[in-house]
Design a protein around this motif. Structure first.
Motif, PDB file in Angstrom:
ATOM      1  N   HIS A   1      -3.392  17.113  20.482  1.00  0.00           N
ATOM      2  CA  HIS A   1      -4.081  16.207  19.568  1.00  0.00           C
ATOM      3  C   HIS A   1      -3.071  15.242  18.964  1.00  0.00           C
ATOM      4  O   HIS A   1      -2.024  15.664  18.467  1.00  0.00           O
ATOM      5  CB  HIS A   1      -4.820  16.993  18.482  1.00  0.00           C
ATOM      6  CG  HIS A   1      -6.028  17.683  19.019  1.00  0.00           C
ATOM      7  ND1 HIS A   1      -5.952  18.843  19.757  1.00  0.00           N
ATOM      8  CD2 HIS A   1      -7.335  17.357  18.958  1.00  0.00           C
ATOM      9  CE1 HIS A   1      -7.172  19.216  20.116  1.00  0.00           C
ATOM     10  NE2 HIS A   1      -8.027  18.322  19.641  1.00  0.00           N
ATOM     11  N   ILE A   2      -3.387  13.965  19.047  1.00  0.00           N
ATOM     12  CA  ILE A   2      -2.480  12.935  18.549  1.00  0.00           C
ATOM     13  C   ILE A   2      -3.090  12.246  17.344  1.00  0.00           C
ATOM     14  O   ILE A   2      -4.295  12.316  17.116  1.00  0.00           O
ATOM     15  CB  ILE A   2      -2.154  11.895  19.643  1.00  0.00           C
ATOM     16  CG1 ILE A   2      -3.417  11.120  20.045  1.00  0.00           C
ATOM     17  CG2 ILE A   2      -1.483  12.553  20.839  1.00  0.00           C
ATOM     18  CD1 ILE A   2      -3.145   9.932  20.935  1.00  0.00           C
ATOM     19  N   GLY A   3      -2.245  11.556  16.575  1.00  0.00           N
ATOM     20  CA  GLY A   3      -2.706  10.847  15.394  1.00  0.00           C
ATOM     21  C   GLY A   3      -3.224   9.457  15.711  1.00  0.00           C
ATOM     22  O   GLY A   3      -3.022   8.918  16.807  1.00  0.00           O
ATOM     23  N   PHE A   4      -3.873   8.863  14.727  1.00  0.00           N
ATOM     24  CA  PHE A   4      -4.481   7.540  14.835  1.00  0.00           C
ATOM     25  C   PHE A   4      -3.480   6.500  15.339  1.00  0.00           C
ATOM     26  O   PHE A   4      -3.770   5.722  16.238  1.00  0.00           O
ATOM     27  CB  PHE A   4      -5.036   7.158  13.455  1.00  0.00           C
ATOM     28  CG  PHE A   4      -5.455   5.727  13.320  1.00  0.00           C
ATOM     29  CD1 PHE A   4      -6.631   5.287  13.901  1.00  0.00           C
ATOM     30  CD2 PHE A   4      -4.682   4.830  12.603  1.00  0.00           C
ATOM     31  CE1 PHE A   4      -7.026   3.957  13.778  1.00  0.00           C
ATOM     32  CE2 PHE A   4      -5.068   3.508  12.465  1.00  0.00           C
ATOM     33  CZ  PHE A   4      -6.241   3.074  13.064  1.00  0.00           C
ATOM     34  N   ARG A   5      -2.284   6.471  14.760  1.00  0.00           N
ATOM     35  CA  ARG A   5      -1.290   5.458  15.115  1.00  0.00           C
ATOM     36  C   ARG A   5      -0.808   5.593  16.552  1.00  0.00           C
ATOM     37  O   ARG A   5      -0.412   4.619  17.173  1.00  0.00           O
ATOM     38  CB  ARG A   5      -0.103   5.513  14.168  1.00  0.00           C
ATOM     39  CG  ARG A   5      -0.470   5.274  12.726  1.00  0.00           C
ATOM     40  CD  ARG A   5      -0.352   3.857  12.369  1.00  0.00           C
ATOM     41  NE  ARG A   5      -0.697   3.681  10.962  1.00  0.00           N
ATOM     42  CZ  ARG A   5      -0.815   2.513  10.413  1.00  0.00           C
ATOM     43  NH1 ARG A   5      -0.613   1.440  11.119  1.00  0.00           N
ATOM     44  NH2 ARG A   5      -1.148   2.407   9.157  1.00  0.00           N
TER      45      ARG A   5
ATOM     46  N   ALA B   1       0.852  -1.200   0.000  1.00  0.00           N
ATOM     47  CA  ALA B   1       0.000   0.000   0.000  1.00  0.00           C
ATOM     48  C   ALA B   1       0.882   1.242   0.000  1.00  0.00           C
ATOM     49  O   ALA B   1       1.824   1.333   0.787  1.00  0.00           O
ATOM     50  CB  ALA B   1      -0.920  -0.006   1.215  1.00  0.00           C
ATOM     51  N   PRO B   2       0.595   2.197  -0.874  1.00  0.00           N
ATOM     52  CA  PRO B   2       1.431   3.404  -0.926  1.00  0.00           C
ATOM     53  C   PRO B   2       1.178   4.307   0.277  1.00  0.00           C
ATOM     54  O   PRO B   2       0.103   4.279   0.882  1.00  0.00           O
ATOM     55  CB  PRO B   2       0.967   4.086  -2.218  1.00  0.00           C
ATOM     56  CG  PRO B   2      -0.435   3.617  -2.410  1.00  0.00           C
ATOM     57  CD  PRO B   2      -0.483   2.218  -1.848  1.00  0.00           C
ATOM     58  N   LEU B   3       2.189   5.065   0.635  1.00  0.00           N
ATOM     59  CA  LEU B   3       2.024   6.075   1.671  1.00  0.00           C
ATOM     60  C   LEU B   3       1.117   7.182   1.144  1.00  0.00           C
ATOM     61  O   LEU B   3       1.083   7.445  -0.058  1.00  0.00           O
ATOM     62  CB  LEU B   3       3.381   6.681   2.055  1.00  0.00           C
ATOM     63  CG  LEU B   3       4.405   5.737   2.702  1.00  0.00           C
ATOM     64  CD1 LEU B   3       5.724   6.461   2.888  1.00  0.00           C
ATOM     65  CD2 LEU B   3       3.898   5.190   4.017  1.00  0.00           C
ATOM     66  N   THR B   4       0.406   7.832   2.049  1.00  0.00           N
ATOM     67  CA  THR B   4      -0.387   8.979   1.630  1.00  0.00           C
ATOM     68  C   THR B   4       0.564  10.099   1.222  1.00  0.00           C
ATOM     69  O   THR B   4       1.762  10.060   1.521  1.00  0.00           O
ATOM     70  CB  THR B   4      -1.297   9.478   2.772  1.00  0.00           C
ATOM     71  OG1 THR B   4      -0.464   9.993   3.828  1.00  0.00           O
ATOM     72  CG2 THR B   4      -2.198   8.371   3.303  1.00  0.00           C
ATOM     73  N   GLU B   5       0.037  11.105   0.565  1.00  0.00           N
ATOM     74  CA  GLU B   5       0.879  12.236   0.148  1.00  0.00           C
ATOM     75  C   GLU B   5       1.525  12.909   1.361  1.00  0.00           C
ATOM     76  O   GLU B   5       2.714  13.244   1.331  1.00  0.00           O
ATOM     77  CB  GLU B   5       0.018  13.238  -0.633  1.00  0.00           C
ATOM     78  CG  GLU B   5       0.846  14.305  -1.330  1.00  0.00           C
ATOM     79  CD  GLU B   5      -0.001  15.168  -2.253  1.00  0.00           C
ATOM     80  OE1 GLU B   5       0.211  16.395  -2.231  1.00  0.00           O
ATOM     81  OE2 GLU B   5      -0.865  14.619  -2.975  1.00  0.00           O
ATOM     82  N   ALA B   6       0.756  13.060   2.436  1.00  0.00           N
ATOM     83  CA  ALA B   6       1.298  13.682   3.647  1.00  0.00           C
ATOM     84  C   ALA B   6       2.402  12.816   4.252  1.00  0.00           C
ATOM     85  O   ALA B   6       3.427  13.335   4.724  1.00  0.00           O
ATOM     86  CB  ALA B   6       0.183  13.910   4.662  1.00  0.00           C
TER      87      ALA B   6
ATOM     88  N   LYS C   1      -8.261   7.993   7.889  1.00  0.00           N
ATOM     89  CA  LYS C   1      -7.980   7.668   9.291  1.00  0.00           C
ATOM     90  C   LYS C   1      -6.573   8.079   9.713  1.00  0.00           C
ATOM     91  O   LYS C   1      -6.354   8.429  10.866  1.00  0.00           O
ATOM     92  CB  LYS C   1      -8.213   6.188   9.575  1.00  0.00           C
ATOM     93  CG  LYS C   1      -7.208   5.248   8.952  1.00  0.00           C
ATOM     94  CD  LYS C   1      -7.512   3.807   9.308  1.00  0.00           C
ATOM     95  CE  LYS C   1      -6.468   2.884   8.707  1.00  0.00           C
ATOM     96  NZ  LYS C   1      -6.740   1.487   9.009  1.00  0.00           N
ATOM     97  N   GLU C   2      -5.625   8.050   8.788  1.00  0.00           N
ATOM     98  CA  GLU C   2      -4.256   8.438   9.129  1.00  0.00           C
ATOM     99  C   GLU C   2      -4.131   9.936   9.422  1.00  0.00           C
ATOM    100  O   GLU C   2      -3.163  10.360  10.043  1.00  0.00           O
ATOM    101  CB  GLU C   2      -3.302   8.058   7.990  1.00  0.00           C
ATOM    102  CG  GLU C   2      -3.217   6.586   7.704  1.00  0.00           C
ATOM    103  CD  GLU C   2      -2.527   5.791   8.804  1.00  0.00           C
ATOM    104  OE1 GLU C   2      -1.822   6.392   9.637  1.00  0.00           O
ATOM    105  OE2 GLU C   2      -2.711   4.562   8.837  1.00  0.00           O
ATOM    106  N   GLU C   3      -5.087  10.713   8.970  1.00  0.00           N
ATOM    107  CA  GLU C   3      -5.015  12.164   9.155  1.00  0.00           C
ATOM    108  C   GLU C   3      -5.885  12.657  10.309  1.00  0.00           C
ATOM    109  O   GLU C   3      -5.845  13.831  10.656  1.00  0.00           O
ATOM    110  CB  GLU C   3      -5.417  12.879   7.864  1.00  0.00           C
ATOM    111  CG  GLU C   3      -4.625  12.453   6.625  1.00  0.00           C
ATOM    112  CD  GLU C   3      -3.114  12.568   6.797  1.00  0.00           C
ATOM    113  OE1 GLU C   3      -2.653  13.514   7.471  1.00  0.00           O
ATOM    114  OE2 GLU C   3      -2.389  11.702   6.263  1.00  0.00           O
TER     115      GLU C   3
END
Length: 196
Positions: free
Chosen positions: A123-127, A31-36, A108-110
């Motif tokens: 505020h923290i990220g999903f991971r 799976a490719p990484l998102t642009e961010a 979800k990653e954002e």
């Protein structure tokens, strides 16, 4: 935790870095990484050993680096084994937040989730939600989560009890004893059956 002898005290930040590296490489599946994420990967310093850097590098992790991380996993397992010679269980949060309101906006990653700190809310990220839940996974330890009450918004708060390798019954017994002593799951007031 800081009072434990170094041989008995796994470095939790290094453990989390290794967890993110090995987990990220095993689930990448092309799976490719998102642009961010691609942008953040490009901006990493070569010596960045953060958990975030490990996760961003995981999809293209060289096999030699994977082997080093796997060796680190075995060393951590040994440290946990030493710790459990003197302690029956370790209690941790399950997540850095209580339960939070359901959200599906954006990728979800954002998404970001509020975490209360002594100096305010960050505020923290999903991971980052997996820091504590992932703690027993890397060294292969049993863990049982259990409810400890409700937050100010009436949403559940949980803890987890981590035990020695193959001692699943120990963590289950602890969670059961906690429930007997402190009470078990309480349905959040807003979610009592029959409420809209």
């Amino acid at each position: 935790w800081r009072d434990l002898p170094p041989a008995q005290r796994p470095d939790l930040s290094e453990q989390h870095r290794t967890y993110r590296s090995l987990l990220g490489s095993s689930v990448a599946n092309g799976a490719p990484l998102t642009e961010a994420q691609q942008q953040r990967l490009a901006e990493l310093e070569p010596d960045d050993r953060s958990a975030e850097a490990a996760l961003l590098r995981a999809p293209s992790l060289p096999h030699a680096t994977w082997l080093q991380d796997n060796e680190h996993r075995h060393a951590l397992s040994h440290q946990w084994e030493q710790l459990f010679k003197d302690y029956d269980v370790v209690l941790t949060p399950v997540a850095p937040t209580p339960a939070f309101a359901h959200q599906q906006q954006g990728h979800k990653e954002e998404r970001r989730f509020p975490v209360a700190y002594a100096d305010g809310v960050r505020h923290i990220g999903f991971r980052e939600l997996f820091y504590w839940a992932g703690l027993p996974v890397l060294p292969g330890l049993p863990a049982t989560s259990f409810p400890v009450g409700l937050d100010d918004d009436g949403l559940p708060i949980s803890a987890q009890v981590v035990g020695p390798y193959l001692e699943d019954r120990t963590t289950i017994a602890f969670a059961h004893a906690w429930e007997q002593a402190q009470g078990g799951f309480v349905v959040p007031p807003r979610y009592v059956q029959g409420d809209a």
